[in-house]
Design an enzyme around this catalytic site. Structure first.
Site, short mmCIF file in Angstrom:
data_model
loop_
_atom_site.label_atom_id
_atom_site.label_comp_id
_atom_site.label_asym_id
_atom_site.label_seq_id
_atom_site.Cartn_x
_atom_site.Cartn_y
_atom_site.Cartn_z
N GLY A 45 0.83 -1.19 0.00
CA GLY A 45 0.00 0.00 0.00
C GLY A 45 0.87 1.24 0.00
N GLN A 50 2.94 10.03 0.96
CA GLN A 50 4.22 9.32 1.11
C GLN A 50 5.16 9.54 -0.08
OE1 GLN A 50 2.20 5.40 2.18
NE2 GLN A 50 4.11 5.30 3.34
N CYS A 92 5.29 0.04 7.23
CA CYS A 92 4.93 1.24 6.47
C CYS A 92 6.17 1.64 5.68
CB CYS A 92 4.53 2.36 7.43
SG CYS A 92 4.14 3.92 6.62
N LEU A 93 5.99 1.96 4.40
CA LEU A 93 7.16 2.30 3.58
C LEU A 93 7.85 3.57 4.07
CD1 LEU A 93 5.89 1.34 0.02
CD2 LEU A 93 7.50 0.11 1.47
N HIS A 134 -4.93 1.62 7.29
CA HIS A 134 -3.61 2.25 7.41
C HIS A 134 -3.44 3.39 6.39
CE1 HIS A 134 0.97 1.85 7.89
NE2 HIS A 134 0.84 2.60 6.81
N GLU A 135 -3.80 3.12 5.14
CA GLU A 135 -3.58 4.13 4.09
C GLU A 135 -4.54 5.32 4.23
OE1 GLU A 135 -0.89 3.84 2.58
OE2 GLU A 135 -0.54 1.71 2.94
N HIS A 138 -3.19 7.73 6.60
CA HIS A 138 -2.14 8.60 6.03
C HIS A 138 -2.73 9.90 5.48
CE1 HIS A 138 1.78 6.69 6.18
NE2 HIS A 138 1.33 5.56 5.68
NI NI Z 1 2.17 3.68 5.70
#
Ligand code: NI
Length: 169
Positions: A45, A50, A92-93, A134-135, A138
Site C-alpha cells: 500500500g 508518502q 509502512c514504507l 492504514h492508508e 495517512h
Molecule cells: Ni504507511
C-alpha cells in the site's frame, strides 16, 4: 518513474491531505508512478503524501502483483463500515524496517472514486482491510505508531532518531 518515498520525520506525513478534484492525465501519471514505486519498494500500500503529494488518494495490491483484482487505486476514500478487529504486525514504507503490532478492523467497507471520477465501494477483509485502514489514516496525517502505547511509541521514536543521527534512515 520511481518516486522518492517520504520518511517519518518529514512534517508532510502529519498533514491532512486535500480532496482530488481533477481526474486528468496528471492524476493517471501519478497513480502509475505510485504503483511502480510501491512494487519496487516492495510494499502492498502507498498513500500520495508518502510520495510528497498532499492529495487524498492511495493505492494498494495485497497480492504483490499476483492477482490483478487486488490492484486498486482509491481516490477521495471514505470509510463507511468498520467491523470486528484483528491484531497483527504492520509495516509502512515511510518507516523502513519497522514492524509493530497494530489493532485494526477485520472488515472495512470504503467508498472511493476511480481514476475517471466514478464512485465505487470496496468491501474487504483481513490484510486488505488493514491496508485500507492504514492508508486512509495517512490521508489524515495519522501514522501507525499512534496506535502504540505512549511507552512503546517513545522507545520506537528514540530508535528512529538514532538511525536518523547515524544516517541510516
Ligand atoms: Ni504507511
Amino acid at each position: 518513474m520511481i518516486l522518492d518515498i517520504v520518511k517519518y520525520g518529514d512534517a508532510l506525513l502529519t498533514k491532512r491531505a486535500d480532496e482530488v478534484t481533477e481526474f486528468d492525465s496528471k492524476l493517471h501519471k501519478l497513480v502509475d508512478d505510485m504503483f511502480e514505486t510501491m512494487y519496487g519498494a516492495p510494499g502492498v500500500g502507498l498513500a500520495a503524501p508518502q510520495v510528497g503529494v498532499l492529495k487524498r488518494l492511495f493505492i494498494m495490491d495485497c497480492s504483490s502483483g499476483k492477482n490483478k483484482n487486488q490492484k486498486v487505486a482509491l481516490i477521495n476514500p471514505i470509510i463507511e463500515v468498520e467491523e470486528g478487529e484483528q491484531i497483527g504486525d504492520e509495516g509502512c514504507l515511510s518507516f523502513p524496517g519497522i514492524f509493530v503490532q497494530v489493532k485494526r478492523p477485520q472488515r472495512v467497507v470504503v467508498r472511493a472514486q476511480d481514476l475517471n471520477g466514478g464512485s465505487f465501494d470496496l468491501d474487504v477483509l483481513d490484510l486488505e482491510a488493514r491496508c485500507v485502514s492504514h492508508e486512509t489514516d495517512h490521508l489524515d496525517g495519522d501514522l501507525f505508531i499512534e496506535y502504540l502505547s505512549p511507552l512503546k511509541r517513545d522507545l520506537l521514536k528514540r530508535r528512529i532518531k538514532k538511525r536518523i543521527r547515524d544516517g541510516e534512515w
